[in-house]
Design an enzyme around this catalytic site. Structure first.
Site, PDB file in Angstrom:
ATOM      1  N   ASP A   1      -9.173  13.995 -27.468  1.00 36.79           N
ATOM      2  CA  ASP A   1     -10.622  14.207 -27.485  1.00 36.79           C
ATOM      3  C   ASP A   1     -10.945  15.637 -27.900  1.00 36.79           C
ATOM      4  O   ASP A   1     -11.907  15.884 -28.637  1.00 36.79           O
ATOM      5  CB  ASP A   1     -11.214  13.909 -26.108  1.00 36.79           C
ATOM      6  CG  ASP A   1     -11.074  12.449 -25.706  1.00 36.79           C
ATOM      7  OD1 ASP A   1     -11.027  11.587 -26.610  1.00 36.79           O
ATOM      8  OD2 ASP A   1     -11.006  12.175 -24.497  1.00 36.79           O
TER       9      ASP A   1
ATOM     10  N   GLN B   1      -8.157   2.723 -27.765  1.00 35.51           N
ATOM     11  CA  GLN B   1      -7.572   1.628 -26.990  1.00 35.51           C
ATOM     12  C   GLN B   1      -8.374   0.338 -27.068  1.00 35.51           C
ATOM     13  O   GLN B   1      -7.862  -0.731 -26.729  1.00 35.51           O
ATOM     14  CB  GLN B   1      -7.401   2.032 -25.517  1.00 35.51           C
ATOM     15  CG  GLN B   1      -8.696   2.278 -24.766  1.00 35.51           C
ATOM     16  CD  GLN B   1      -9.147   3.723 -24.811  1.00 35.51           C
ATOM     17  OE1 GLN B   1      -8.783   4.472 -25.702  1.00 35.51           O
ATOM     18  NE2 GLN B   1      -9.919   4.116 -23.814  1.00 35.51           N
TER      19      GLN B   1
ATOM     20  N   SER C   1       0.861  -1.177   0.000  1.00 28.89           N
ATOM     21  CA  SER C   1       0.000   0.000   0.000  1.00 28.89           C
ATOM     22  C   SER C   1       0.896   1.225   0.000  1.00 28.89           C
ATOM     23  O   SER C   1       2.024   1.191   0.506  1.00 28.89           O
ATOM     24  CB  SER C   1      -0.921   0.016   1.229  1.00 28.89           C
ATOM     25  OG  SER C   1      -0.163   0.122   2.419  1.00 28.89           O
TER      26      SER C   1
ATOM     27  N   THR D   1      -3.416  11.358 -35.541  1.00 28.28           N
ATOM     28  CA  THR D   1      -2.729  12.352 -34.710  1.00 28.28           C
ATOM     29  C   THR D   1      -1.304  11.888 -34.429  1.00 28.28           C
ATOM     30  O   THR D   1      -1.034  10.698 -34.282  1.00 28.28           O
ATOM     31  CB  THR D   1      -3.476  12.585 -33.393  1.00 28.28           C
ATOM     32  OG1 THR D   1      -3.557  11.355 -32.657  1.00 28.28           O
ATOM     33  CG2 THR D   1      -4.892  13.083 -33.658  1.00 28.28           C
TER      34      THR D   1
ATOM     35  N   PHE E   1     -11.183   5.416 -13.468  1.00 27.67           N
ATOM     36  CA  PHE E   1      -9.762   5.194 -13.694  1.00 27.67           C
ATOM     37  C   PHE E   1      -9.059   5.599 -12.408  1.00 27.67           C
ATOM     38  O   PHE E   1      -9.127   6.748 -11.979  1.00 27.67           O
ATOM     39  CB  PHE E   1      -9.281   6.044 -14.871  1.00 27.67           C
ATOM     40  CG  PHE E   1      -7.794   5.966 -15.123  1.00 27.67           C
ATOM     41  CD1 PHE E   1      -7.219   4.785 -15.566  1.00 27.67           C
ATOM     42  CD2 PHE E   1      -6.977   7.068 -14.933  1.00 27.67           C
ATOM     43  CE1 PHE E   1      -5.854   4.707 -15.817  1.00 27.67           C
ATOM     44  CE2 PHE E   1      -5.620   7.014 -15.176  1.00 27.67           C
ATOM     45  CZ  PHE E   1      -5.050   5.817 -15.614  1.00 27.67           C
TER      46      PHE E   1
ATOM     47  N   GLY F   1       1.641  17.230 -34.650  1.00 28.22           N
ATOM     48  CA  GLY F   1       0.393  17.606 -35.298  1.00 28.22           C
ATOM     49  C   GLY F   1      -0.452  16.427 -35.724  1.00 28.22           C
ATOM     50  O   GLY F   1      -0.492  15.391 -35.064  1.00 28.22           O
TER      51      GLY F   1
END
Length: 327
Positions: free
Chosen positions: A257, A172, A36, A223, A102, A228
């Site tokens: 996005d 993905q 942890s 992309t 996520f 670019g």
């Protein structure tokens, strides 16, 4: 043009561990790992490819319809999206599952340990685009963004059956699709989006050459990060659009996005694809300079100035009517 955006809706829970993961790992005990990490920051951000794209479209004057599955904890996120100008009336809200998440911890060496919980996203396969069309009218364009793979395949098939133009953005999810499924997502798309790595992956997955892909889509936008993006069409030379340079990069999350949002917002105004891609690159830079995928603001005069500096007065003049209508 009425645009419907299908795909993931998620939240990102980002923590920072001030130490180094490597200092906690014992090479001879890796088969018994139980660790942890005490994190000193927690940043909760709104995300998900479809929600990000829809937010960008709304900021550029569209009223996109968001289609996806979220969890019983979605109310606050839904209110945020609605306030931004996104129609969330076609989002399926699970009665039992949480919105996809996520979960990521980053250490002092910028190494990451992450987990993705799909949660309610798995219910997106039950959403019918025909039902969405009955609620708000038949869309002119449907974006099939990364999502539950069964949902992506269903939405693509529905677009073909209903005669609706669609955007293929497998991203993905290519890793989880077989050859036939990948081909079904691509064939007939008005626009196909990938990054450079995904482009190579898509060719491997489909078994097609680049030219064979171009015979099956209207245009393929790839992309290239800081280099670019380019747009390719069958029988024409690829058009390369340079990225805007910035010394103020903060976070690359959501940049792709945003590029899609800018491109589609311009296409919705019947602007040429090259001009649309330039707006996408400009919006992507604004997101790059922001922490989070949806927290940025669009200032029309600033965005127009960026286009003018990067691409010249002709492109700025072409985009001025669109940007001049924004608040």
């Amino acid at each position: 043009m009425r645009i419907t955006v299908t795909g993931s809706i998620a939240t990102d829970h980002l923590t920072v561990f001030p130490g180094r993961f490597r200092d906690q790992l014992l090479p001879d005990r890796l088969d018994h790992v139980s660790l942890s990490f005490l994190a000193d920051t927690l940043d909760v951000r709104r995300g998900g490819a479809a929600a990000n794209i829809a937010t960008g479209l709304a900021r550029l004057g569209q009223r996109p319809v968001l289609v996806g599955a979220a969890g019983k904890d979605f109310a606050e996120y839904a209110a945020w999206l609605e306030s931004a100008g996104v129609d969330t009336g076609s989002v399926r809200v699970s009665e039992t599952l949480h919105t996809a998440r996520f979960l990521c911890t980053t250490d002092a060496d910028h190494r990451q340990i992450a987990t993705f919980y799909a949660g309610a996203m798995a219910e997106a396969r039950h959403i019918s685009l025909a039902a969405v069309a009955r609620r708000v009218g038949t869309p002119d364009l449907v974006v099939v963004a990364p999502n539950d793979s069964a949902a992506m395949l269903r939405h693509t098939a529905e677009c073909r059956a209903l005669g609706i133009s669609f955007v293929a953005d497998p991203s993905q999810q290519l890793a989880w699709l077989d050859r036939e499924e990948t081909r079904r997502l691509v064939v007939g798309a008005r626009y196909l989006f990938t990054n450079a790595y995904e482009a190579a992956f898509l060719l491997e997955r489909t078994g097609w050459t680049r030219d064979e892909v171009l015979t099956r889509v209207g245009a393929w936008i790839t992309t290239h990060g800081a280099d670019g993006a380019e747009i390719a069409r069958q029988g024409e030379p690829a058009e390369r659009v340079p990225a805007l340079r910035t010394p103020d990069a903060v976070d690359p999350a959501g940049v792709g996005d945003a590029l899609r949002s800018g491109f589609l917002a311009a296409v919705a105004r019947n602007l040429p694809p090259g001009t649309a891609l330039r707006l996408g690159c400009a919006l992507a830079t604004i997101v790059l300079e922001s922490a989070g995928t949806q927290e940025y603001k669009v200032v029309p005069t600033d965005l127009l100035s960026r286009v003018l500096d990067a691409y010249g007065p002709g492109e700025a003049a072409a985009l001025e009517p669109l940007l001049g209508e924004l608040p």
